[in-house]
Design an enzyme around this catalytic site. Structure first.
Site, short mmCIF file in Angstrom:
data_model
loop_
_atom_site.label_atom_id
_atom_site.label_comp_id
_atom_site.label_asym_id
_atom_site.label_seq_id
_atom_site.Cartn_x
_atom_site.Cartn_y
_atom_site.Cartn_z
N GLU A 1 -11.46 1.64 15.25
CA GLU A 1 -12.30 0.74 14.46
C GLU A 1 -12.54 -0.54 15.24
O GLU A 1 -11.67 -0.99 16.01
CB GLU A 1 -11.63 0.41 13.13
CG GLU A 1 -11.44 1.60 12.22
CD GLU A 1 -10.89 1.21 10.86
OE1 GLU A 1 -11.28 1.85 9.88
OE2 GLU A 1 -10.07 0.26 10.79
N GLU A 2 -13.69 -1.14 15.00
CA GLU A 2 -14.02 -2.38 15.71
C GLU A 2 -13.09 -3.52 15.35
O GLU A 2 -13.02 -4.52 16.06
CB GLU A 2 -15.46 -2.77 15.40
CG GLU A 2 -15.85 -2.78 13.93
CD GLU A 2 -15.19 -3.86 13.12
OE1 GLU A 2 -15.03 -4.97 13.66
OE2 GLU A 2 -14.82 -3.60 11.96
N SER A 3 -12.34 -3.37 14.26
CA SER A 3 -11.44 -4.43 13.80
C SER A 3 -10.11 -4.40 14.53
O SER A 3 -9.09 -4.80 13.98
CB SER A 3 -11.22 -4.31 12.29
OG SER A 3 -10.74 -3.03 11.95
N ASP B 1 1.37 -6.37 10.90
CA ASP B 1 2.13 -5.15 10.64
C ASP B 1 2.11 -4.17 11.79
O ASP B 1 2.58 -3.04 11.66
CB ASP B 1 1.63 -4.47 9.36
CG ASP B 1 0.21 -3.96 9.47
OD1 ASP B 1 -0.57 -4.53 10.26
OD2 ASP B 1 -0.14 -3.01 8.74
N LYS C 1 0.84 -1.19 0.00
CA LYS C 1 0.00 0.00 0.00
C LYS C 1 0.88 1.24 0.00
O LYS C 1 2.02 1.22 0.48
CB LYS C 1 -0.96 0.02 1.18
CG LYS C 1 -0.34 0.29 2.55
CD LYS C 1 -1.45 0.50 3.57
CE LYS C 1 -0.88 0.85 4.94
NZ LYS C 1 -1.95 1.21 5.90
N LYS D 1 -3.50 3.48 12.46
CA LYS D 1 -3.79 2.85 13.73
C LYS D 1 -2.51 2.26 14.29
O LYS D 1 -1.58 1.99 13.54
CB LYS D 1 -4.88 1.80 13.59
CG LYS D 1 -4.73 0.79 12.46
CD LYS D 1 -5.99 -0.04 12.34
CE LYS D 1 -5.92 -1.03 11.18
NZ LYS D 1 -6.20 -0.40 9.90
N ASP E 1 -0.85 -7.39 15.57
CA ASP E 1 -1.01 -8.20 14.38
C ASP E 1 0.23 -8.15 13.49
O ASP E 1 1.29 -7.70 13.90
CB ASP E 1 -2.25 -7.75 13.61
CG ASP E 1 -2.06 -6.39 12.96
OD1 ASP E 1 -1.31 -5.56 13.50
OD2 ASP E 1 -2.67 -6.14 11.89
#
Length: 542
Positions: free
Chosen positions: A362-364, A278, A125, A375, A276
């Protein structure tokens, strides 16, 4: 000498919410990665002589693509590339380097929480000069360019030694291999009271941090064990591996199973966390309690003033639409504006740059602030530790007090992963068509009050984003949201979000599954989840 390589387009290079993600073997096709990178460069302007930041989460193919990018950056006229030692840069650390060094932008190589290895996932990205993900207008332009690209530029030369700090030259361009952790750790020391956290740990407060053999390992080892004095072994799975040790680096109760076992066991530490692939997501646990990402965002916003970097208070709070309304109640109580955006951190960028918000989530499992434009998993962990160091209460006690003040948003996300794409799209299409007929329909005792498809008008630049999720609101305030995720690489991921609110005087200690059982039944009855997916239940519940 610059070489022009003739190529032909690939039809599948449309970036999702966080860049282009495909299977490794797709990226290994001749010209595939080069086409996408050149498409990015072709839509940029005025970058000749500028600095490009490059790094990733260490997954399989990371080093190979970094060498490709360095050669292409030189051929396209960049003046300097900054690359993390070993090719490592967490996503929030890359954002920080872009901002601190005044770089033109950066290419981050990651598929985030997706698995890694020769048969698994890879991603690229582009982040712009503010350190945040490219906005939709730019990703649309990249995709359009990728559909017609017929050449890319590169240079010949030996590989850059990614395992040695220092500078080398590549066809007249400077390549600087930098310490990936130092600048990030320094920034964290400016935001948080490391002295208070050290004192908490010295008093016997125990931590277990699972880096999941992903990028956060070196950062957590440096900050938690070396700078904050946590005992050796506090960080587990701390060495980044190309296949994440066979683990799926997604911090949830399925893939971080060992951490959950520790935190709900007889000798549980006081605090548990994970990040996680990254490094931009987080999992927060106390002894015998899991804090949902939505609740974590709300609790962090309510207590952020306890950390030095946020002692002056917050400017505002932002959350993605599927995230629970728990943060809304904090914003209302504190007299702060609350912004509801589509899923994808890039939508927070304008709000942060305009000074409208301080904390986003975010909920994720993504939470962050205006310190970077991504984030940041470890940031969330450190803010929790700062709050715990000041309040000297358990995670469970802090959440109980929070619900007693603000009420509790019972909330869960049900993921149906690897669903047949045609079936998933048909479910969403038919539900979309049914939206006008759903209000006043009663199912399992719940009556639909409103049904719509979320769209977002950016308050800063006036851009509009449509098709961002189907929403059902029920009398009494409960809601269900349906979305197809853009982060997977195999099949479709159907996400169902269930939420209902219980006020401070209500029942605040229900099991989440029991509290939401009626909503889960309604979701299937209205949308035909079992019928379309062929699944008896979700793959993952968060």
């Amino acid at each position: 000498m610059t070489m022009t390589i003739t190529t032909t387009p690939f039809a599948d290079q449309k970036p999702g919410t966080s860049g282009l993600r495909k299977k490794v073997r797709v990226f290994q096709q001749t010209h595939y990665a080069e086409n996408f990178v050149q498409s990015v460069f072709d839509v940029l302007a005025d970058y000749v002589g500028q600095t490009l930041v490059v790094g990733g989460d260490g997954r399989f193919l990371n080093r190979d693509v970094i060498q490709t990018i360095i050669r292409m950056a030189a051929a396209n006229g960049f003046g300097r590339v900054l690359v993390g030692l070993g090719g490592i840069l967490s996503t929030p650390a890359a954002s920080n380097v872009i901002r601190k060094q005044g770089a033109f932008g950066g290419l981050i190589l990651s598929a985030s929480h997706n698995p890694g290895g020769p048969d698994e996932d890879f991603g690229i990205k582009y982040n712009i000069g503010n350190g945040g993900p490219a906005p939709e207008k730019m990703t649309d332009a990249i995709y359009a360019r990728s559909k017609v690209i017929d050449r890319y530029f590169t240079v010949q030369g030996p590989d850059v030694d990614l395992d040695r700090l220092g500078e080398t030259q590549m066809a007249g361009m400077t390549v600087s291999v930098i310490d990936p952790v130092a600048d990030y750790a320094k920034l964290m020391e400016q935001l948080f009271d490391f002295g208070a956290i050290r004192a908490l740990i010295a008093d016997g407060f125990s931590i277990s941090f699972d880096a999941m053999h992903a990028v956060t390992g070196p950062y957590a080892l440096e900050i938690l064990e070396r700078r904050l004095g946590a005992p050796a072994g506090t960080v587990v799975n701390g060495t980044p591996l190309p296949d994440f040790g066979g683990l799926n680096p997604d911090p949830n109760m399925v893939h971080a199973h060992d951490l959950f076992e520790r935190m709900f066991g007889p000798d549980a530490p006081d605090f548990g966390a994970a990040s996680d692939g990254d490094g931009d997501r987080n999992l927060i646990l106390g002894r015998n309690i899991f804090v949902t990402p939505s609740d974590s965002l709300a609790a962090l916003a309510a207590n952020a003033h306890l950390a030095p970097g946020y002692a002056q208070g917050l400017k505002g709070i932002a959350r993605s639409m599927p995230t629970s309304g728990a943060a809304d109640r904090v914003a209302h109580a504190l007299g702060l504006p609350l912004y509801e955006t589509p899923t994808g951190w890039k939508f927070f960028g304008n709000l942060l740059d305009a000074g409208l918000v301080t904390i986003c989530g975010e909920e994720s499992a993504g939470t962050g602030s205006d310190h970077v434009r991504e984030k940041d998993g470890l940031w969330a962990v450190l803010l929790w530790l700062n709050i715990l160091a000041v309040r000297r209460e358990s995670v469970e006690a802090i959440m109980a007090a929070h619900w007693a003040r603000f009420g509790r948003n019972y909330y869960a996300r049900h993921d149906y992963e690897g669903v047949d794409i045609v079936a998933a799209e048909r479910l969403v299409s038919e539900l979309r068509a049914a939206l006008p007929r759903l209000p006043v329909r009663t199912t399992h005792g719940l009556t639909v009050a409103e049904a719509d498809e979320f769209e977002y008008l950016d308050p800063v630049d006036g851009s509009r984003s449509q098709g961002q999720g189907l929403r059902l609101r029920f009398e009494g305030g409960a809601r269900i949201v349906f979305r197809l995720s853009g982060t997977g690489t195999s099949g479709a991921t159907l996400r169902i979000y269930l939420e209902r609110y219980e006020g401070p005087e209500g029942v605040l200690d229900l099991e989440t599954a029991a509290a939401l059982a009626d909503l889960a039944a309604v979701a299937d009855a209205i949308a035909g989840i079992v019928r379309y997916t062929g699944r008896d239940g979700p793959t993952v519940i968060m």
